[in-house]
Design an enzyme around this catalytic site. Structure first.
Site, PDB file in Angstrom:
ATOM      1  CG  ASP A  98      -2.208   0.587   1.124  1.00 22.83           C
ATOM      2  OD1 ASP A  98      -2.260   1.685   0.545  1.00 22.83           O
ATOM      3  OD2 ASP A  98      -3.190  -0.003   1.596  1.00 22.83           O
ATOM      4  CG  ASP A 200      -4.265   5.875   1.122  1.00 18.78           C
ATOM      5  OD1 ASP A 200      -5.134   5.043   1.415  1.00 18.78           O
ATOM      6  OD2 ASP A 200      -4.160   6.983   1.693  1.00 18.78           O
ATOM      7  CD  GLU A 268      -8.789   4.683  -1.051  1.00 16.81           C
ATOM      8  OE1 GLU A 268      -9.695   4.474  -0.226  1.00 16.81           O
ATOM      9  OE2 GLU A 268      -7.818   5.414  -0.798  1.00 16.81           O
ATOM     10  CG  HIS A 329      -8.903  -0.838   4.979  1.00 22.24           C
ATOM     11  ND1 HIS A 329      -8.765  -0.846   3.605  1.00 22.24           N
ATOM     12  CD2 HIS A 329      -8.377   0.329   5.389  1.00 22.24           C
ATOM     13  CE1 HIS A 329      -8.173   0.265   3.218  1.00 22.24           C
ATOM     14  NE2 HIS A 329      -7.920   0.998   4.281  1.00 22.24           N
ATOM     15  CG  ASP A 330     -11.221   2.624   4.210  1.00 19.15           C
ATOM     16  OD1 ASP A 330     -10.666   2.623   5.320  1.00 19.15           O
ATOM     17  OD2 ASP A 330     -10.628   2.908   3.148  1.00 19.15           O
TER      18      ASP A 330
END
Ligand code: GLC
Length: 533
Positions: A98, A200, A268, A329-330
């Site tokens: 990431d 990200d 993302e 994960h969000d």
């Protein structure tokens, strides 16, 4: 077409704090991931993406990076990482890291220098601004976690910008020195053998040059969270970001061109499809895969899904490869949003649509959002706006491996509580149950691997009526039909002429689906993959 590994392969996201602990401190670590590589290889995935593992004060659990070229001691060491890479590659698994380029931790040495004085050489590495005439923040931009996105620095008399927490200061990507330093970070990991990055908040990286106010959002409701008070028109998705994505792509491509293995970039990006697809690049190639999150929030009915799929396929620029995501994960887990039965149908959808699928750890067990007591809340987004239930802890609970203490996740105290159903919903137990969702995932992944129609085949929508979505996948002579019943009542499906005699290859429901001449009875909540006889 020659299929690339990132087109046919299935990606599995690991949230490292929650995957497997080996040292008893209650948080997962790299040795834990290594220990579970055989599980992942047997599951049938191809690539792991690991959420941030760099040294970090953990204000946002690793998305606040204090050193881009190291490993946080909670996760292990650089040597552990190198071992993990060797072990993953030995099993044919690719590894994605990431990359968090938009912001650093406020403890990053670059930021310490930048805030030390207005004259510091790194002052312009971050986004500093004088106050508005009334002494308040320079404009109305709101942090994604709530509150002004500007933090006052008393010592130097200016504000700095942070799209997320004040502990996550945004880098100034308009500064060429920042670009050079961050591109070196990419090379550092590529040189170690990393197969790619998930980038990200890519769409946040460049802000409008003169920082105009964002327009108010006419649809704002307080329950949405404060960030939605304004539309992020000037603070995100600026044209200059595509130049940066192009530079990053050129770096990634240079490895493939040098015969060192093709590297992949995944962005993302939460944007409407027409803007999302720009991230594939226009004049220059952008990221290989701008994450397509549409299934997460989709209306779960056949017509809406059919439209969403068709619109996405139609929006893809020439040569662009699609991708699909069900969770991360969000966001609330798919089993919580859709329920267990439709969670299985969603798995079939994800793994049979055209494009690279990304799975979120635990979704293969049907994990739901965990219940987190107020005293256990860890996520800063949850702590800051606790009355809105925006916390992400429920989707980050530990992976339940077996029936031993703490589900085999840790010998210590887990950093977040396990889901209450772990004694039955765990890897070891579900491996013994032939019809568990875990075994369905394994079968889906193996059917997908065995049928090029499902990986590289063309996609054609056949129908979307009465809660049933039907499509075909085709490669050379191989044609398959996927039929998904999105409702809890049975449905008799007429089969197309070329497929009047069909055998189910796989169903989300136990037992064999009854077929008749030219038709098939789809049971409640059933998805099937059919192969014409
Ligand atoms: C991304 C991450 C999220 C994080 C944020 C700030 O959206 O997925 O977890 O909080 O960026 O880095």
């Amino acid at each position: 077409m020659t299929a690339r590994w990132w087109q046919i392969g299935v990606i599995y996201q690991i949230y490292p704090r929650s995957f497997q602990d080996t040292n008893g401190d209650g948080t997962g670590d790299l040795k834990g991931i290594e220990r579970r590589l055989d599980y992942l290889a047997n599951l049938g995935i191809d690539t792991i993406w690991i959420s941030p593992i760099y040294p970090s004060p953990m204000a946002d659990f690793g998305y606040d990076v204090a050193d881009y070229c190291g490993i946080d001691s909670r996760f292990g060491t650089l040597a552990d990482f190198d071992d993990l890479l060797v072990q993953a590659h030995a099993r044919g698994l690719k590894v994605l890291l990431d990359f968090v380029p938009n912001h650093t931790s406020d403890r990053h040495p670059w930021f310490a220098e930048s805030r030390s004085s207005r004259a510091n050489l790194k002052r312009d590495w971050y986004i500093w601004h004088d106050p508005a005439p009334d002494g308040g923040p320079p404009n109305n931009w709101i942090s994604d976690f709530g509150g002004s996105a500007w933090e006052w620095d008393e010592a130097t008399g200016q504000y700095y910008y942070h799209a997320f927490l004040k502990e996550q200061a945004d880098l100034n990507w308009r500064n060429p020195a920042v670009r050079t330093a961050m591109y070196d970070v990419m090379r550092f990991w590529f040189d170690r053998g990393v197969d790619g990055f998930r980038i990200d908040v890519l769409w946040h990286m460049v802000k409008a040059a003169h920082f105009p106010d964002n327009p108010p959002n006419p649809d704002y409701q307080p329950a949405m969270g404060e960030m939605h008070r304004v539309l992020q028109l000037h603070s995100t998705d600026q044209p200059e970001v595509h130049g940066i994505a192009g530079d990053m792509r050129a770096i990634a491509d240079s490895y493939g061109a040098a015969g060192r293995g093709e590297r992949v970039l995944i962005g993302e990006i939460y944007l409407p499809v027409d803007r999302l697809v720009h991230y594939y690049g226009r004049e220059r190639a952008g990221v290989h895969l701008p994450f397509n999150f549409q299934l997460i929030d989709a209306s779960w009915d056949a017509r809406s899904l059919a439209k969403l799929i068709a619109d996405y396929e139609a929006a893809l620029p020439p040569g662009a490869w699609p991708n699909w995501v069900l969770g991360n994960h969000d966001r609330s887990r798919v089993a919580s949003k859709r329920g267990q039965a439709q969670g299985r149908v969603a798995a079939m959808l994800l793994l049979t649509l055209r494009g690279t699928p990304t799975l979120y750890y635990g979704d293969e067990l049907g994990l739901t959002d965990g219940a987190i007591a107020a005293a256990d809340v860890q996520d800063p987004r949850g702590l800051r706006q606790h009355e809105l239930a925006l916390g992400r802890d429920p989707v980050r609970t530990p992976m339940p491996w077996d029936g031993s203490e703490n589900a085999g996740f840790t010998t210590g105290r887990p950093w977040l509580p396990l889901n209450a159903d772990w004694p039955t919903r765990n890897v070891a137990g579900m491996t013994e149950q032939p019809h568990s969702i875990l075994m369905l995932y394994r079968r889906l992944l193996s059917v997908r691997r065995a049928h090029p129609a499902l990986t590289i085949g063309e996609f054609a929508l056949l129908g979307a009526e009465d809660d049933v979505l039907v499509y075909a996948r085709r490669h050379d002579a191989e044609r398959l039909i996927v039929a998904l019943n999105l409702a809890r009542r049975p449905h008799r499906l007429r089969l197309p002429d070329w497929a009047t005699t069909c055998q189910p290859l796989l169903s989300t429901v136990a037992g064999t689906a009854p077929t008749g001449a030219g038709s098939l009875l789809l049971r409640a909540d059933e998805g099937v993959i059919l192969k014409p006889a």
